[in-house]
Motif scaffolding. Structure first.
Motif, PDB file in Angstrom:
ATOM      1  N   LYS A  48       0.887  -1.236   0.062  1.00  0.00           N
ATOM      2  CA  LYS A  48      -0.102   0.024  -0.167  1.00  0.00           C
ATOM      3  C   LYS A  48       0.860   1.375   0.114  1.00  0.00           C
ATOM      4  O   LYS A  48       0.227   2.346  -0.457  1.00  0.00           O
ATOM      5  CB  LYS A  48      -0.879   0.040   1.047  1.00  0.00           C
ATOM      6  CG  LYS A  48      -1.935  -1.396   1.222  1.00  0.00           C
ATOM      7  CD  LYS A  48      -2.885  -0.963   2.488  1.00  0.00           C
ATOM      8  CE  LYS A  48      -2.238  -1.095   3.713  1.00  0.00           C
ATOM      9  NZ  LYS A  48      -3.202  -0.898   4.831  1.00  0.00           N
ATOM     10  N   GLY A  49       2.073   1.207   0.431  1.00  0.00           N
ATOM     11  CA  GLY A  49       2.989   2.522   0.536  1.00  0.00           C
ATOM     12  C   GLY A  49       2.941   3.034   1.735  1.00  0.00           C
ATOM     13  O   GLY A  49       3.528   4.083   2.018  1.00  0.00           O
ATOM     14  N   ARG A  50       2.016   2.779   2.588  1.00  0.00           N
ATOM     15  CA  ARG A  50       1.979   3.396   4.046  1.00  0.00           C
ATOM     16  C   ARG A  50       1.058   2.223   4.819  1.00  0.00           C
ATOM     17  O   ARG A  50       0.420   1.305   4.348  1.00  0.00           O
ATOM     18  CB  ARG A  50       1.306   4.491   3.975  1.00  0.00           C
ATOM     19  CG  ARG A  50       0.055   4.456   3.537  1.00  0.00           C
ATOM     20  CD  ARG A  50      -0.538   6.196   3.834  1.00  0.00           C
ATOM     21  NE  ARG A  50      -0.686   6.446   5.146  1.00  0.00           N
ATOM     22  CZ  ARG A  50       0.127   7.105   5.887  1.00  0.00           C
ATOM     23  NH1 ARG A  50       1.220   7.714   5.253  1.00  0.00           N
ATOM     24  NH2 ARG A  50      -0.244   7.326   6.985  1.00  0.00           N
ATOM     25  N   VAL A  51       1.259   2.188   6.079  1.00  0.00           N
ATOM     26  CA  VAL A  51       0.429   1.243   7.267  1.00  0.00           C
ATOM     27  C   VAL A  51      -0.132   2.163   7.960  1.00  0.00           C
ATOM     28  O   VAL A  51      -0.056   3.302   8.245  1.00  0.00           O
ATOM     29  CB  VAL A  51       1.431   0.543   7.908  1.00  0.00           C
ATOM     30  CG1 VAL A  51       2.179  -0.343   6.858  1.00  0.00           C
ATOM     31  CG2 VAL A  51       2.453   1.157   8.799  1.00  0.00           C
ATOM     32  N   ASP A  52      -1.299   1.498   8.799  1.00  0.00           N
ATOM     33  CA  ASP A  52      -2.155   1.980   9.469  1.00  0.00           C
ATOM     34  C   ASP A  52      -2.170   1.251  10.993  1.00  0.00           C
ATOM     35  O   ASP A  52      -1.577   0.276  10.921  1.00  0.00           O
ATOM     36  CB  ASP A  52      -3.438   2.582   9.076  1.00  0.00           C
ATOM     37  CG  ASP A  52      -4.121   1.174   8.475  1.00  0.00           C
ATOM     38  OD1 ASP A  52      -3.916   0.018   9.018  1.00  0.00           O
ATOM     39  OD2 ASP A  52      -5.085   1.168   7.740  1.00  0.00           O
ATOM     40  N   GLY A  53      -3.101   1.623  11.792  1.00  0.00           N
ATOM     41  CA  GLY A  53      -2.927   0.881  13.098  1.00  0.00           C
ATOM     42  C   GLY A  53      -3.264  -0.587  12.849  1.00  0.00           C
ATOM     43  O   GLY A  53      -2.779  -1.675  13.643  1.00  0.00           O
ATOM     44  N   SER A 391      -9.670  -2.405  17.863  1.00  0.00           N
ATOM     45  CA  SER A 391     -10.436  -1.067  18.322  1.00  0.00           C
ATOM     46  C   SER A 391      -9.618  -0.520  19.583  1.00  0.00           C
ATOM     47  O   SER A 391      -9.699   0.647  19.982  1.00  0.00           O
ATOM     48  CB  SER A 391     -11.936  -1.665  18.901  1.00  0.00           C
ATOM     49  OG  SER A 391     -12.644  -0.610  19.567  1.00  0.00           O
ATOM     50  N   ALA A 392      -9.278  -1.810  20.488  1.00  0.00           N
ATOM     51  CA  ALA A 392      -8.581  -1.315  21.775  1.00  0.00           C
ATOM     52  C   ALA A 392      -7.263  -0.731  21.684  1.00  0.00           C
ATOM     53  O   ALA A 392      -6.927   0.187  22.237  1.00  0.00           O
ATOM     54  CB  ALA A 392      -8.798  -2.449  22.676  1.00  0.00           C
ATOM     55  N   MET A 393      -6.469  -1.302  20.712  1.00  0.00           N
ATOM     56  CA  MET A 393      -5.279  -1.010  20.783  1.00  0.00           C
ATOM     57  C   MET A 393      -4.961   0.362  19.979  1.00  0.00           C
ATOM     58  O   MET A 393      -3.709   1.015  19.983  1.00  0.00           O
ATOM     59  CB  MET A 393      -4.142  -2.112  19.836  1.00  0.00           C
ATOM     60  CG  MET A 393      -4.173  -3.251  20.670  1.00  0.00           C
ATOM     61  SD  MET A 393      -3.086  -4.606  19.447  1.00  0.00           S
ATOM     62  CE  MET A 393      -3.032  -5.860  20.835  1.00  0.00           C
ATOM     63  N   THR A 394      -5.834   0.827  19.167  1.00  0.00           N
ATOM     64  CA  THR A 394      -5.753   1.921  18.218  1.00  0.00           C
ATOM     65  C   THR A 394      -6.590   3.300  18.922  1.00  0.00           C
ATOM     66  O   THR A 394      -6.480   4.155  18.473  1.00  0.00           O
ATOM     67  CB  THR A 394      -6.133   1.805  16.900  1.00  0.00           C
ATOM     68  OG1 THR A 394      -7.527   1.535  17.011  1.00  0.00           O
ATOM     69  CG2 THR A 394      -5.310   0.902  16.201  1.00  0.00           C
ATOM     70  N   SER A 395      -6.891   3.210  20.038  1.00  0.00           N
ATOM     71  CA  SER A 395      -7.774   4.085  20.936  1.00  0.00           C
ATOM     72  C   SER A 395      -7.203   4.620  22.109  1.00  0.00           C
ATOM     73  O   SER A 395      -6.406   3.817  22.476  1.00  0.00           O
ATOM     74  CB  SER A 395      -9.142   3.598  21.191  1.00  0.00           C
ATOM     75  OG  SER A 395      -9.398   2.520  22.104  1.00  0.00           O
TER      76      SER A 395
END
Length: 395
Positions: A48-53, A391-395
């Motif tokens: 994707k060229g980048r990552v998210d949570g 949900s928990a790890m990115t909030s």
């Protein structure tokens, strides 16, 4: 000018994309395994060229497959927030910095519980209680003096996001992009300039036509005031959901101030020409933004890796039963080893459903709540676990 300038900007953006952003076709032959040397996070970035949570959370399954953690089902109700816990099986001794950060952050706020002593097991064995081999080995060894570290999704909420942000920032940094993408900074700046000029044309031309000097002055002040707010919304370091909501509210508020607070808005209400021009102008700016998004062109190495990942994803989506049986015969843990990669590629549910008709042993890192193992229940459990963890790890 209200639509000619944005249209010209869209043409310039298209030409720049053809020169600096249009990738050659990737060779996507079927691949049974991900590119060598990549964990699920590396694969997500190369694809994707980048990552998210969500991509970072895939390391939970990856580390489980490596034997560092075990995921224990603690309730038969998968809808329950506390239906699983994560147990540390051993200290991280690998060489990947992001995996180490993830592991350390995972158990930063963990609790320790002592394993059962040999005396307790012997006493309870007389009462007919059943113990696993791991329980017996730990009870008879002297290595269990510090207890077992474990954590839950509720303990990670409102704290683990810091670890997620550190990892995403480390992976998305410019140096890593150079491995897979060419430098298109010059072309990107030109497209951004085209977008700025187009926005000015849409808003400023009606002010000039209406000869509202006061409106023109207020317009400049408003653009200067809202510029930092739009900059925050376009910041790549912010979560996508936050950026969408932030930009939405900022755009609505900015538009209300322009067309409600200034007399310029009267032109669009009384003269259809300006209304049509505004619509075309906004469409051209959206087109420019899309070309900007797809501007980075992959390097030869990046294109090769991208082709392998596409071929790998194609296999995950189209794999047939006989092929899966052969791969499982070669490596019984194959389905679970591939799971974190399928997760970041968005096909994990489809992938695991392919094994529901096959005889598959449970993974070593999974401890079910009830006796008996079915792939159907395991699939539901993994889906719930990853959703709750994300949900928990990115909030």
């Amino acid at each position: 000018l209200i639509f000619i300038i944005p249209a010209a900007g869209a043409v310039v953006a298209f030409i720049l994309w053809l020169i600096f952003g249009n990738d050659d076709p990737a060779v996507d032959d079927l691949q049974y395994y991900p590119p060598e040397g990549m964990n699920s996070l590396d694969l997500a970035f190369a694809y994707k060229g980048r990552v998210d949570g969500k991509d970072v959370v895939s390391l939970l399954l990856h580390l489980a497959n490596q034997g560092y953690i075990k995921i224990v089902e603690t309730s038969s109700r998968l809808s329950s927030a506390g239906s699983f816990k994560i147990v540390k099986m051993k200290e991280y001794d690998g060489k990947d910095e992001n995996e180490e950060k993830f592991m350390n952050g995972l158990f930063k706020s963990s609790t320790r519980r002592r394993s059962r002593s040999a005396e307790e097991i012997i006493k309870n064995l007389k009462d007919g209680e059943v113990f696993t081999r791991d329980d017996l080995e730990k009870a008879l060894s002297a290595e269990d003096t510090d207890g077992i570290e474990e954590t839950t999704a509720s303990r990670l909420r409102y704290s683990f996001y810091r670890t997620i942000n550190k990892i995403t920032n480390a992976v998305n940094k410019k140096e890593n992009r150079k491995k897979y993408f060419t430098n298109t900074s010059f072309a990107s700046v030109l497209v951004i300039l085209c977008m700025i000029v187009s926005v000015i044309a849409i808003i400023a031309v009606p002010s000039i036509v209406s000869s509202e000097v006061e409106s023109m002055f207020l317009l400049i002040m408003l653009m200067a005031f809202y510029a930092p707010f739009f900059a925050v919304g376009f910041s790549k370091g912010m979560p996508l959901a936050f950026r969408i909501i932030w930009l939405g509210f900022t755009t609505i508020h900015f538009s209300a101030m322009i067309f409600g607070g200034l007399q310029v808005g009267e032109l669009f209400e009384t003269d259809p020409f300006y209304a049509y021009g505004l619509t075309i102008g906004i469409a051209c700016i959206v087109i420019q933004a899309l070309f900007l998004k797809f501007m980075p062109k992959r390097t030869a190495h990046g294109l090769e890796v991208y082709g392998k990942i596409k071929g790998f994803k194609k296999f995950l989506e189209t794999a047939e039963k006989d092929r899966l049986e052969r791969l499982m015969a070669e490596k019984p843990s194959y389905a679970y080893d591939i799971l974190p990669y399928a997760y970041v590629l968005g096909v994990s549910t489809k992938w695991m459903k392919k094994f529901e008709g096959l005889t598959v042993a449970p993974p070593d890192w999974y401890d079910g709540y009830t006796t008996g193992f079915t792939m159907s229940h395991f699939n539901n459990f993994v889906s719930h676990t990853m959703s709750s963890s994300a949900s928990a790890m990115t909030s």
